[in-house]
Design a protein around this motif. Structure first.
Motif, mmCIF file in Angstrom:
data_model
loop_
_atom_site.group_PDB
_atom_site.id
_atom_site.type_symbol
_atom_site.label_atom_id
_atom_site.label_comp_id
_atom_site.label_asym_id
_atom_site.label_seq_id
_atom_site.Cartn_x
_atom_site.Cartn_y
_atom_site.Cartn_z
ATOM 1 N N GLY A 170 0.795 -1.222 0.000
ATOM 2 C CA GLY A 170 0.000 0.000 0.000
ATOM 3 C C GLY A 170 0.824 1.266 0.000
ATOM 4 O O GLY A 170 0.275 2.370 -0.138
ATOM 5 N N ASP A 171 2.133 1.154 0.186
ATOM 6 C CA ASP A 171 3.001 2.322 0.097
ATOM 7 C C ASP A 171 3.053 2.841 -1.337
ATOM 8 O O ASP A 171 2.771 2.119 -2.293
ATOM 9 C CB ASP A 171 4.433 1.975 0.530
ATOM 10 N N LYS A 172 3.416 4.097 -1.470
ATOM 11 C CA LYS A 172 3.624 4.695 -2.780
ATOM 12 C C LYS A 172 5.085 5.097 -2.909
ATOM 13 O O LYS A 172 5.722 5.500 -1.926
ATOM 14 C CB LYS A 172 2.720 5.914 -2.964
ATOM 15 N N SER A 173 5.619 5.001 -4.106
ATOM 16 C CA SER A 173 7.018 5.338 -4.361
ATOM 17 C C SER A 173 7.084 6.353 -5.491
ATOM 18 O O SER A 173 6.504 6.146 -6.554
ATOM 19 C CB SER A 173 7.802 4.079 -4.736
ATOM 20 N N ILE A 174 7.759 7.474 -5.243
ATOM 21 C CA ILE A 174 7.984 8.465 -6.292
ATOM 22 C C ILE A 174 9.468 8.822 -6.305
ATOM 23 O O ILE A 174 10.159 8.705 -5.292
ATOM 24 C CB ILE A 174 7.152 9.752 -6.102
ATOM 25 N N SER A 175 9.955 9.250 -7.456
ATOM 26 C CA SER A 175 11.360 9.657 -7.540
ATOM 27 C C SER A 175 11.484 10.813 -8.512
ATOM 28 O O SER A 175 10.607 11.050 -9.352
ATOM 29 C CB SER A 175 12.244 8.492 -7.995
ATOM 30 N N TYR A 176 12.573 11.550 -8.379
ATOM 31 C CA TYR A 176 12.832 12.710 -9.219
ATOM 32 C C TYR A 176 14.323 12.778 -9.485
ATOM 33 O O TYR A 176 15.126 12.610 -8.577
ATOM 34 C CB TYR A 176 12.380 13.992 -8.509
ATOM 35 N N ALA A 177 14.694 12.995 -10.740
ATOM 36 C CA ALA A 177 16.101 13.112 -11.106
ATOM 37 C C ALA A 177 16.333 14.453 -11.788
ATOM 38 O O ALA A 177 15.418 15.040 -12.366
ATOM 39 C CB ALA A 177 16.500 11.979 -12.050
ATOM 40 N N ILE A 178 17.553 14.964 -11.710
ATOM 41 C CA ILE A 178 17.882 16.205 -12.401
ATOM 42 C C ILE A 178 18.822 15.896 -13.553
ATOM 43 O O ILE A 178 19.608 14.956 -13.509
ATOM 44 C CB ILE A 178 18.506 17.256 -11.460
ATOM 45 N N LYS A 179 18.722 16.695 -14.602
ATOM 46 C CA LYS A 179 19.520 16.461 -15.797
ATOM 47 C C LYS A 179 20.990 16.775 -15.556
ATOM 48 O O LYS A 179 21.877 16.093 -16.036
ATOM 49 C CB LYS A 179 19.001 17.328 -16.941
ATOM 50 N N ASP A 180 21.245 17.852 -14.821
ATOM 51 C CA ASP A 180 22.613 18.329 -14.663
ATOM 52 C C ASP A 180 22.887 18.622 -13.191
ATOM 53 O O ASP A 180 22.475 19.663 -12.677
ATOM 54 C CB ASP A 180 22.822 19.595 -15.505
ATOM 55 N N PRO A 181 23.571 17.729 -12.474
ATOM 56 C CA PRO A 181 23.810 17.946 -11.047
ATOM 57 C C PRO A 181 24.714 19.125 -10.730
ATOM 58 O O PRO A 181 24.839 19.525 -9.584
ATOM 59 C CB PRO A 181 24.459 16.633 -10.596
ATOM 60 N N SER A 182 25.343 19.704 -11.760
ATOM 61 C CA SER A 182 26.203 20.859 -11.512
ATOM 62 C C SER A 182 25.398 22.154 -11.391
ATOM 63 O O SER A 182 25.903 23.172 -10.936
ATOM 64 C CB SER A 182 27.229 21.003 -12.643
ATOM 65 N N VAL A 183 24.126 22.135 -11.803
ATOM 66 C CA VAL A 183 23.282 23.320 -11.700
ATOM 67 C C VAL A 183 23.001 23.605 -10.226
ATOM 68 O O VAL A 183 22.746 22.696 -9.455
ATOM 69 C CB VAL A 183 21.960 23.109 -12.462
ATOM 70 N N ALA A 184 23.050 24.888 -9.862
ATOM 71 C CA ALA A 184 22.869 25.269 -8.461
ATOM 72 C C ALA A 184 21.501 24.826 -7.952
ATOM 73 O O ALA A 184 20.472 25.106 -8.554
ATOM 74 C CB ALA A 184 23.016 26.774 -8.312
ATOM 75 N N THR A 185 21.485 24.111 -6.848
ATOM 76 C CA THR A 185 20.263 23.635 -6.219
ATOM 77 C C THR A 185 20.377 23.930 -4.735
ATOM 78 O O THR A 185 21.425 23.724 -4.143
ATOM 79 C CB THR A 185 20.097 22.120 -6.433
ATOM 80 N N THR A 186 19.298 24.412 -4.139
ATOM 81 C CA THR A 186 19.359 24.729 -2.713
ATOM 82 C C THR A 186 18.772 23.631 -1.845
ATOM 83 O O THR A 186 19.150 23.483 -0.696
ATOM 84 C CB THR A 186 18.616 26.038 -2.416
ATOM 85 N N SER A 187 17.799 22.863 -2.378
ATOM 86 C CA SER A 187 17.188 21.835 -1.540
ATOM 87 C C SER A 187 16.372 20.856 -2.368
ATOM 88 O O SER A 187 15.993 21.132 -3.501
ATOM 89 C CB SER A 187 16.268 22.470 -0.489
#
Length: 211
Positions: A170-187
């Motif tokens: 019954g759990d749900k699983s979601i994921s998210y990936a970024i194209k370029d890990p060098s791009v500035a990300t804060t969180s």
């Protein structure tokens, strides 16, 4: 000087982490964590074996990155948002309750992190360098809530979030990936974006590289 060797954990090894909004730390700290010539992939997970640890700030939690004393940071929107679990929820690490669009975050690339008191000892909470993917496994208690997990700020360089997968328990699983890990990300931010509600988090895993 922070020793990067204490932070990074090989992808096949699960390190202790705290659930919540994921903030990533700044280029300054990330550079201190980078010693290898070639990027290496790592992974960190928040679950019952690697739980969130309270600090003196009621909205800031720590999670252990390795056994030698390195910690990451999870920021809640309020002191009431992240709770211990009610009966019948063994195996989940925490619950997250919020009004529409409220979120928790995990630090990614934020320099000059403040020291927080964990168990009476002051610790520096580090950001995770060069994150590439986050995966959240949760349960909405049958309320059909929609959770959203993505890097902030939300710019057009992000890859589309995968559709939520319903697991046998019954759990749900979601994921998210970024194209370029060098791009500035804060969180990495996790929100409930279909009305107010509560989700029960079984695990949150962040994949990243360090070079």
């Amino acid at each position: 000087m922070f020793d990067k060797r204490l932070l990074i954990v090989p992808a096949l090894v699960v390190s202790t982490v705290v659930v919540g909004t994921i903030y990533l730390s700044s280029d300054k700290n990330a550079s201190q964590l980078s010693v290898f010539a070639d990027p290496v992939s790592y992974s960190v997970t928040i679950d019952v074996d690697h739980p969130l640890l309270p600090t003196q700030d009621e909205t800031m939690y720590a999670f252990r990155l390795h056994n030698a004393g390195a910690y990451g940071a999870l920021k809640a929107p309020s002191s009431e948002a992240i709770k211990t679990l009610p009966e019948g929820h063994a195996g989940y690490v925490f619950s997250f309750t919020s009004p529409n669009q409220s979120f928790f975050s995990v630090k990614v690339k934020e320099g000059g992190s403040t020291d927080y008191e964990i168990g009476g000892v002051k610790r520096t909470l580090w950001g995770i360098p060069h994150p590439t993917k986050v995966k959240l496994v949760y349960n909405d208690g049958g309320k059909n809530l929609t959770a959203n997990t993505l890097p902030y700020p939300a710019n057009n360089w992000q890859e589309q979030q995968t559709e939520g997968e319903v697991l046998q328990n019954g759990d749900k699983s979601i994921s998210y990936a970024i194209k370029d890990p060098s791009v500035a990300t804060t969180s990495w931010d996790t929100s409930i974006n279909t009305g107010s509600g509560t989700i029960y988090v079984r695990s949150m895993t962040i994949e990243y590289t360090c070079s």
